[in-house]
Design a protein around this motif. Structure first.
Motif, mmCIF file in Angstrom:
data_model
loop_
_atom_site.group_PDB
_atom_site.id
_atom_site.type_symbol
_atom_site.label_atom_id
_atom_site.label_comp_id
_atom_site.label_asym_id
_atom_site.label_seq_id
_atom_site.Cartn_x
_atom_site.Cartn_y
_atom_site.Cartn_z
ATOM 1 N N GLU A 134 68.005 60.096 42.152
ATOM 2 C CA GLU A 134 66.867 59.205 41.931
ATOM 3 C C GLU A 134 66.771 58.192 43.066
ATOM 4 O O GLU A 134 65.692 57.905 43.560
ATOM 5 N N ARG A 135 67.900 57.662 43.465
ATOM 6 C CA ARG A 135 67.909 56.691 44.559
ATOM 7 C C ARG A 135 67.498 57.360 45.862
ATOM 8 O O ARG A 135 66.791 56.783 46.671
ATOM 9 N N ARG A 136 67.951 58.581 46.079
ATOM 10 C CA ARG A 136 67.610 59.287 47.305
ATOM 11 C C ARG A 136 66.097 59.500 47.364
ATOM 12 O O ARG A 136 65.470 59.328 48.391
ATOM 13 N N ARG A 137 65.487 59.870 46.211
ATOM 14 C CA ARG A 137 64.044 60.046 46.166
ATOM 15 C C ARG A 137 63.322 58.729 46.435
ATOM 16 O O ARG A 137 62.318 58.694 47.124
ATOM 17 N N ALA A 138 63.841 57.643 45.888
ATOM 18 C CA ALA A 138 63.220 56.329 46.101
ATOM 19 C C ALA A 138 63.277 55.939 47.573
ATOM 20 O O ALA A 138 62.355 55.307 48.086
ATOM 21 N N GLN A 139 64.347 56.319 48.272
ATOM 22 C CA GLN A 139 64.472 55.983 49.682
ATOM 23 C C GLN A 139 63.526 56.810 50.538
ATOM 24 O O GLN A 139 63.135 56.384 51.620
ATOM 25 N N GLN A 140 63.153 58.008 50.088
ATOM 26 C CA GLN A 140 62.327 58.900 50.883
ATOM 27 C C GLN A 140 60.832 58.720 50.636
ATOM 28 O O GLN A 140 60.031 59.383 51.266
ATOM 29 N N GLN A 141 60.442 57.842 49.715
ATOM 30 C CA GLN A 141 59.030 57.673 49.410
ATOM 31 C C GLN A 141 58.282 57.099 50.603
ATOM 32 O O GLN A 141 58.811 56.301 51.358
ATOM 33 N N LYS A 142 57.038 57.499 50.736
ATOM 34 C CA LYS A 142 56.176 56.996 51.798
ATOM 35 C C LYS A 142 55.487 55.734 51.315
ATOM 36 O O LYS A 142 55.293 55.528 50.128
ATOM 37 N N GLY A 143 55.081 54.885 52.253
ATOM 38 C CA GLY A 143 54.407 53.644 51.922
ATOM 39 C C GLY A 143 52.898 53.813 51.908
ATOM 40 O O GLY A 143 52.371 54.900 52.116
ATOM 41 N N ILE A 144 52.216 52.730 51.654
ATOM 42 C CA ILE A 144 50.757 52.731 51.662
ATOM 43 C C ILE A 144 50.282 51.673 52.651
ATOM 44 O O ILE A 144 51.016 50.781 53.030
ATOM 45 N N VAL A 145 49.040 51.785 53.053
ATOM 46 C CA VAL A 145 48.407 50.802 53.918
ATOM 47 C C VAL A 145 47.284 50.164 53.109
ATOM 48 O O VAL A 145 46.466 50.862 52.518
ATOM 49 N N ILE A 146 47.259 48.842 53.091
ATOM 50 C CA ILE A 146 46.213 48.126 52.374
ATOM 51 C C ILE A 146 45.406 47.346 53.403
ATOM 52 O O ILE A 146 45.967 46.587 54.195
ATOM 53 N N ILE A 147 44.088 47.546 53.397
ATOM 54 C CA ILE A 147 43.201 46.827 54.302
ATOM 55 C C ILE A 147 42.391 45.853 53.456
ATOM 56 O O ILE A 147 41.733 46.250 52.493
ATOM 57 N N VAL A 148 42.460 44.575 53.803
ATOM 58 C CA VAL A 148 41.723 43.547 53.085
ATOM 59 C C VAL A 148 40.530 43.169 53.957
ATOM 60 O O VAL A 148 40.702 42.758 55.093
ATOM 61 N N HIS A 149 39.323 43.344 53.405
ATOM 62 C CA HIS A 149 38.094 43.126 54.165
ATOM 63 C C HIS A 149 37.154 42.274 53.324
ATOM 64 O O HIS A 149 37.137 42.366 52.102
ATOM 65 N N GLY A 150 36.379 41.426 53.981
ATOM 66 C CA GLY A 150 35.426 40.625 53.231
ATOM 67 C C GLY A 150 34.690 39.652 54.119
ATOM 68 O O GLY A 150 34.882 39.625 55.339
ATOM 69 N N ALA A 151 33.866 38.841 53.501
ATOM 70 C CA ALA A 151 33.052 37.852 54.215
ATOM 71 C C ALA A 151 33.940 36.743 54.769
ATOM 72 O O ALA A 151 35.054 36.534 54.286
ATOM 73 N N PRO A 152 33.437 36.021 55.773
ATOM 74 C CA PRO A 152 34.211 34.891 56.305
ATOM 75 C C PRO A 152 34.506 33.864 55.218
ATOM 76 O O PRO A 152 33.683 33.624 54.330
ATOM 77 N N ARG A 153 35.686 33.268 55.283
ATOM 78 C CA ARG A 153 36.158 32.231 54.356
ATOM 79 C C ARG A 153 36.200 32.713 52.899
ATOM 80 O O ARG A 153 36.055 31.924 51.968
ATOM 81 N N ALA A 154 36.392 34.015 52.714
ATOM 82 C CA ALA A 154 36.474 34.558 51.358
ATOM 83 C C ALA A 154 37.912 34.606 50.850
ATOM 84 O O ALA A 154 38.145 34.962 49.703
ATOM 85 N N GLY A 155 38.881 34.276 51.706
ATOM 86 C CA GLY A 155 40.282 34.279 51.283
ATOM 87 C C GLY A 155 41.015 35.561 51.618
ATOM 88 O O GLY A 155 42.017 35.893 50.993
ATOM 89 N N LYS A 156 40.524 36.297 52.622
ATOM 90 C CA LYS A 156 41.158 37.567 52.999
ATOM 91 C C LYS A 156 42.604 37.352 53.448
ATOM 92 O O LYS A 156 43.505 38.083 53.042
ATOM 93 N N SER A 157 42.811 36.344 54.306
ATOM 94 C CA SER A 157 44.162 36.091 54.830
ATOM 95 C C SER A 157 45.122 35.703 53.719
ATOM 96 O O SER A 157 46.273 36.138 53.702
ATOM 97 N N THR A 158 44.658 34.904 52.781
ATOM 98 C CA THR A 158 45.505 34.482 51.666
ATOM 99 C C THR A 158 45.892 35.677 50.808
ATOM 100 O O THR A 158 47.056 35.833 50.431
ATOM 101 N N ILE A 159 44.923 36.520 50.505
ATOM 102 C CA ILE A 159 45.188 37.716 49.699
ATOM 103 C C ILE A 159 46.157 38.638 50.441
ATOM 104 O O ILE A 159 47.121 39.156 49.862
ATOM 105 N N ALA A 160 45.914 38.850 51.746
ATOM 106 C CA ALA A 160 46.788 39.727 52.535
ATOM 107 C C ALA A 160 48.208 39.180 52.577
ATOM 108 O O ALA A 160 49.178 39.928 52.437
ATOM 109 N N ALA A 161 48.349 37.869 52.770
ATOM 110 C CA ALA A 161 49.681 37.256 52.816
ATOM 111 C C ALA A 161 50.384 37.400 51.468
ATOM 112 O O ALA A 161 51.580 37.690 51.407
ATOM 113 N N ALA A 162 49.640 37.215 50.386
ATOM 114 C CA ALA A 162 50.228 37.353 49.050
ATOM 115 C C ALA A 162 50.667 38.798 48.795
ATOM 116 O O ALA A 162 51.732 39.041 48.213
ATOM 117 N N LEU A 163 49.869 39.764 49.227
ATOM 118 C CA LEU A 163 50.249 41.176 49.070
ATOM 119 C C LEU A 163 51.501 41.496 49.881
ATOM 120 O O LEU A 163 52.389 42.219 49.410
#
Length: 185
Positions: A134-163
């Protein structure tokens, strides 16, 4: 006091080399104690077994990796906290605050990867024991990419930093990537 001087004679009757040190003055020992306290916390009793090491060697790599990961996580948490405080201060100082804007504090718990504690991993590596499947499988898992997009001053940087904080991930800004690409041709 003026202090005392004494001569200490050390003899090695063994055929193998020995190493001794002063706990108060050995900087490597003090640094390793700090690493052990941070990596292990209060999970272990005062005495526990670790793999033996040769003279002059450092702590097992599992402990050192865990220590670096914890340092990185603390730095990310401090950066996120500073960023949130700076944005809150900037919002408080700005005179124009739309009535529709609502500030929501987002402080998620970090995602901890449960792959065993560093001492157990070091002992298992020393004894030649493979981690459970189980641990070996957990180590081999692939990650994801999250893109945060939105209007200016909508809090994109804050959301991205929190993620990034939540998933213990790296933060990439499009501006920073483009600037680095231009700088490196």
């Amino acid at each position: 006091s003026d202090g005392l001087k004494a001569t200490v004679m050390v003899k090695n009757p063994c055929k193998f080399p020995i190493e001794f040190y002063s706990l108060d003055f050995d900087e490597q020992y003090l640094e390793e104690e700090k690493i052990l306290r941070m990596a292990l916390g209060s999970k272990y009793p005062k005495t526990f077994l670790m793999p033996p090491r040769a003279m002059g060697e450092t702590l097992p790599p599992e402990l050192l990796e865990d220590y670096e990961a914890q340092k990185k996580l603390k730095a990310q948490q401090a950066e996120l906290k500073a960023r949130v405080e700076a944005e809150a201060k900037a919002r408080a100082m700005s005179k124009e605050t739309p009535a529709c804007r609502k500030t929501v504090a987002f402080y998620p718990e970090p995602l901890v990867k449960l792959i065993g504690d560093p001492v157990s991993r070091a002992v298992m590596r020393h004894m030649g024991v493979e981690p459970p499947s189980e641990r070996r499988r957990a180590q081999q898992q692939k990650g994801i990419v999250i893109i945060v997009h939105g209007a200016p001053r909508a809090g994109k940087s804050t959301i991205a930093a929190a993620l990034c904080y939540y998933y213990d991930a790296d933060y990439l800004s499009i501006d920073a990537v483009v600037k680095e690409a231009i700088a490196n041709d």
